[in-house]
Design a protein around this motif. Structure first.
Motif, PDB file in Angstrom:
ATOM      1  N   LEU A 129      10.252   5.597  -1.588  1.00 29.12           N
ATOM      2  CA  LEU A 129      10.078   5.795  -0.142  1.00 29.12           C
ATOM      3  C   LEU A 129      11.039   4.915   0.643  1.00 29.12           C
ATOM      4  CD1 LEU A 129       6.174   5.854   0.042  1.00 29.12           C
ATOM      5  CD2 LEU A 129       7.715   7.789   0.244  1.00 29.12           C
ATOM      6  N   ILE A 136       3.946   1.632  -1.016  1.00 29.08           N
ATOM      7  CA  ILE A 136       4.791   1.865  -2.195  1.00 29.08           C
ATOM      8  C   ILE A 136       3.992   1.880  -3.497  1.00 29.08           C
ATOM      9  CG2 ILE A 136       6.876   1.020  -1.081  1.00 29.08           C
ATOM     10  CD1 ILE A 136       6.616  -1.573  -2.546  1.00 29.08           C
ATOM     11  N   GLY A 137       2.683   2.044  -3.375  1.00 23.66           N
ATOM     12  CA  GLY A 137       1.925   2.364  -4.590  1.00 23.66           C
ATOM     13  C   GLY A 137       0.934   1.339  -5.087  1.00 23.66           C
ATOM     14  N   ALA A 138       0.638   0.310  -4.289  1.00 22.12           N
ATOM     15  CA  ALA A 138      -0.368  -0.660  -4.745  1.00 22.12           C
ATOM     16  C   ALA A 138      -1.766  -0.059  -4.592  1.00 22.12           C
ATOM     17  CB  ALA A 138      -0.259  -1.944  -3.935  1.00 22.12           C
ATOM     18  N   PHE A 140      11.988   3.898   4.607  1.00 20.88           N
ATOM     19  CA  PHE A 140      11.432   3.977   5.958  1.00 20.88           C
ATOM     20  C   PHE A 140      12.494   3.637   6.993  1.00 20.88           C
ATOM     21  CE2 PHE A 140       8.337   2.401   2.896  1.00 20.88           C
ATOM     22  CZ  PHE A 140       7.361   3.389   2.963  1.00 20.88           C
ATOM     23  N   ILE A 190       4.285  -4.238  -8.806  1.00 24.35           N
ATOM     24  CA  ILE A 190       3.058  -3.450  -8.611  1.00 24.35           C
ATOM     25  C   ILE A 190       2.775  -2.612  -9.864  1.00 24.35           C
ATOM     26  CG2 ILE A 190       2.069  -1.509  -7.306  1.00 24.35           C
ATOM     27  CD1 ILE A 190       3.540  -2.671  -4.834  1.00 24.35           C
ATOM     28  N   HIS A 227       0.845  -1.206   0.000  1.00 24.01           N
ATOM     29  CA  HIS A 227       0.000   0.000   0.000  1.00 24.01           C
ATOM     30  C   HIS A 227       0.877   1.251   0.000  1.00 24.01           C
ATOM     31  CE1 HIS A 227      -2.914   2.987   1.367  1.00 24.01           C
ATOM     32  NE2 HIS A 227      -2.143   3.220   2.413  1.00 24.01           N
ATOM     33  N   ILE A 237       7.296   7.859  -6.521  1.00 24.11           N
ATOM     34  CA  ILE A 237       8.065   8.391  -5.394  1.00 24.11           C
ATOM     35  C   ILE A 237       8.777   7.219  -4.718  1.00 24.11           C
ATOM     36  CG2 ILE A 237       7.942   9.635  -3.186  1.00 24.11           C
ATOM     37  CD1 ILE A 237       5.230  10.787  -4.173  1.00 24.11           C
ATOM     38  N   ARG A 296       2.091   7.447  -5.915  1.00 26.97           N
ATOM     39  CA  ARG A 296       3.155   6.999  -4.991  1.00 26.97           C
ATOM     40  C   ARG A 296       4.192   6.121  -5.696  1.00 26.97           C
ATOM     41  NH1 ARG A 296      -0.974   6.445  -1.205  1.00 26.97           N
ATOM     42  NH2 ARG A 296      -1.101   4.176  -1.424  1.00 26.97           N
ATOM     43  N   ARG A 297       3.776   5.497  -6.820  1.00 25.41           N
ATOM     44  CA  ARG A 297       4.738   4.649  -7.546  1.00 25.41           C
ATOM     45  C   ARG A 297       5.888   5.481  -8.122  1.00 25.41           C
ATOM     46  NH1 ARG A 297       0.352   1.100 -10.981  1.00 25.41           N
ATOM     47  NH2 ARG A 297      -0.745   0.298  -9.151  1.00 25.41           N
ATOM     48  N   PRO A 305       8.099  -2.904  -6.140  1.00 26.75           N
ATOM     49  CA  PRO A 305       7.465  -1.757  -6.827  1.00 26.75           C
ATOM     50  C   PRO A 305       7.278  -2.010  -8.330  1.00 26.75           C
ATOM     51  CG  PRO A 305       9.245  -1.009  -5.412  1.00 26.75           C
ATOM     52  CD  PRO A 305       9.354  -2.489  -5.500  1.00 26.75           C
ATOM     53  N   LEU A 315      -3.996   8.176  -6.180  1.00 27.95           N
ATOM     54  CA  LEU A 315      -2.967   8.542  -5.213  1.00 27.95           C
ATOM     55  C   LEU A 315      -1.938   7.402  -5.088  1.00 27.95           C
ATOM     56  CD1 LEU A 315      -2.329  10.934  -3.416  1.00 27.95           C
ATOM     57  CD2 LEU A 315      -3.632   9.864  -1.579  1.00 27.95           C
ATOM     58  N   ALA A 316      -2.444   6.169  -5.118  1.00 33.76           N
ATOM     59  CA  ALA A 316      -1.533   5.009  -5.058  1.00 33.76           C
ATOM     60  C   ALA A 316      -0.621   5.003  -6.282  1.00 33.76           C
ATOM     61  CB  ALA A 316      -2.344   3.718  -4.986  1.00 33.76           C
ATOM     62  N   ARG A 317      -1.195   5.291  -7.457  1.00 34.78           N
ATOM     63  CA  ARG A 317      -0.374   5.311  -8.678  1.00 34.78           C
ATOM     64  C   ARG A 317       0.658   6.448  -8.609  1.00 34.78           C
ATOM     65  NH1 ARG A 317      -5.012   2.960 -11.059  1.00 34.78           N
ATOM     66  NH2 ARG A 317      -6.114   4.943 -11.158  1.00 34.78           N
TER      67      ARG A 317
END
Lengths: 303, 227
Positions: free
Chosen positions: B83, A211-213, B85, B106, A209, B81, B78-79, B103, B74-76
């Motif tokens: 990240l 990382i973009g799923a 942690f 996904i 979630h 970017i 984030r792909r 990634p 929004l999820a797309r």
């Protein structure tokens, strides 16, 4: 497009892996679905068979008209003429009291008893077949014939079929209730199984979630899992119904021979197989969707 | 690249983590977000990553107003970017290369290109010899490098890292910062949250200091010495 198809293939593969990883635990889920489908389906098949027997009788609507003991030939002739003229009568057959007595005498053990009688106790009788099987039409015809001279009684012989029909309707309602109960049990089973799957994959869900799923991507393997469970459940349900039909047909064979009626259940038709599949897969998919959506919402709220 | 205008983030329990932050981050910048625990660093990064949405105010990432995007859109976003942690967030039942490939899977990438990109990302962080290993077999620094490999495998123009050196000793922390510097050198925008920048040699970069949910200072460093 290729990537999208690949994602579906991966999701399907993951769902298969989940099933293969704990086959015994998932077999129980599959069996619950199979029983939830096969019990009401089997009950409905039996009810439909009984209904078709009843419908057969309703489509041959008989009435029996009994003349009074003192009815003479002229009275019989009058009834005959009336029946011949009525458009709502398809056909009729006259059985004289002498003819009926002769038939009774032919029955083993009754001859001596009948010979001992000082007079023929049987009435002249007409067996009447109505043109319409509708209950109201039968009742109208019965009332009209009952009003003729020297007629003792008119009996609607399809009354048993009506009673059977009422029983069938009642049984259908019962089967409907059973179906609803088992559907809830099946939904609960799939719901909790998928929920367990989602919770055990929680860290993976959270990471994917982040990382973009998309929600669709995350849901997909769980939905495939539910669909696979439903499909397997449907197949097992079909198998159980087939075995059940064979057992029933073997058991009912002597009765069929005795009553000269076809009481046998036919094999599952293609339509029934498709219905089982659609019910199993559709219901499992819906339960999985609900489960995974609710659980994901809870996980997303904590992310 | 990222624009915040009077952004407020209030959590359901009533805690206001950000209280009207306005700032712009241009492409190619290297930004360090500093501040004490509870200052709002992580919240700011989660907002700039598109993980959370602001309670009020405007926030756009790559020119897209995230308050108007659907969950899937929004999820797309984030792909695009990368990240990183503090707690790595790795899948311990998958190998190093499978974690790095996540990634790409996904995003729907597969086959030879996926393998090549994963190999390149692992090589960039110095984990190319451990592709088949389990993340459990890696040290803390190596796990963080794997997390960075996963962040850059999709070739993002923006990498956001939340306390990437938090659990590491100084030697490992410097190595991790060197990796970020090399990406910055290649034109990638880097945003890193750190509660302590004093002990680390920072490159030419921008320092955003947060205090009680507000930007208290916005400065530039010009040397590669510690600030």
């Amino acid at each position: 497009m290729l990537g999208w198809l690949l994602q579906h293939r991966i999701a399907l593969f993951r769902a298969f892996s989940q099933l293969a990883r704990q086959p015994v635990a998932h077999l129980i889920g599959v069996l619950v679905i199979a029983f939830a489908l096969s019990l009401p389906a089997g009950a409905l098949r039996l009810i439909d068979r009984a209904a078709s027997l009843g419908q057969g009788a309703l489509h041959e609507p008989h009435l029996t008209l009994f003349m009074k003991q003192d009815a003479d030939d002229a009275a019989v002739r009058a009834v005959w003429d009336t029946l011949a003229l009525r458009t709502d009568v398809r056909e009729f057959r006259y059985i004289s009291n002498a003819e009926a007595l002769a038939e009774m005498k032919a029955l083993p053990g009754l001859a001596d008893a009948i010979n001992a009688l000082d007079r023929n106790p049987l009435p002249h009788t007409f067996v009447v077949i109505s043109r319409s099987p509708a209950p109201q039409a039968l009742e109208n015809l019965r009332a009209a014939l009952a009003g003729l001279g020297k007629v003792e009684r008119v009996q609607v012989d399809s009354a048993w079929a009506k009673r059977l029909d009422a029983l069938v309707q009642f049984a259908r309602r019962g089967a409907g209730g059973l179906t609803a109960l088992l559907a809830v049990a099946m939904a609960f089973t799939v719901f909790s199984t998928v929920r367990q799957q989602v919770l055990s994959s929680r860290s993976e869900i959270e990471i994917t979630h982040l990382i973009g799923a998309t929600p669709g991507y995350i849901r997909r393997p769980f939905l495939y899992f539910g669909i696979l469970q439903g499909l397997l459940g449907s197949l097992v349900a079909g198998l159980l119904l087939w075995l059940g039909s064979r057992w029933y047909n073997d058991a009912v064979q002597p009765l069929s021979n005795l009553f000269a009626m076809n009481l046998q259940l036919p094999g599952l038709s293609l339509r029934e197989w498709v219905l089982l599949g659609v019910a199993g897969v559709g219901w499992s998919w819906a339960s999985s969707y609900l489960s995974v959506s609710l659980t994901l919402r809870r996980i997303a709220a904590r992310c | 690249m990222i624009a915040l205008n009077a952004v407020v983030k209030r959590y359901p329990d009533g805690h206001e983590a950000l209280r009207g932050v306005t700032l712009d981050i241009e492409g190619g910048e290297m930004v360090f977000v500093t501040g004490r625990s509870g200052a709002g660093k992580s919240t700011l990064l989660r907002l700039m990553s598109g993980i959370e949405r602001p309670t009020s105010g405007a926030l756009s990432i790559h020119g897209k107003d995230i308050t108007r995007l659907s969950t899937s859109a929004l999820a797309r976003l984030r792909r695009n970017i990368g990240l990183v942690f503090q707690d790595h967030l790795l899948l311990t039942d998958r190998s190093v290369e499978e974690n790095a490939a996540l990634p790409l899977r996904i995003a729907g990438l597969h086959g030879k290109e996926l393998k090549q990109r994963v190999a390149l990302a692992l090589e960039k962080v110095g984990l190319d010899g451990q592709a088949k290993a389990s993340p459990l077999a890696l040290s803390g620094g190596e796990r963080q490098r794997l997390c960075i490999a996963r962040a850059i495998v999709n070739r993002p123009r923006l990498v956001i890292a939340d306390e990437p050196t938090g659990h590491l000793d100084k030697g490992y922390a410097n190595a991790i910062l060197d990796i970020f510097k090399s990406f910055h050198g290649a034109g990638v925008t880097i945003i890193i949250a750190m509660h302590d920048t004093a002990s680390l040699p920072l490159p030419n970069s921008r320092i955003l200091s947060l205090e009680d949910g507000l930007v208290s200072a916005d400065s530039e460093t010009e040397s590669s010495e510690a600030v």
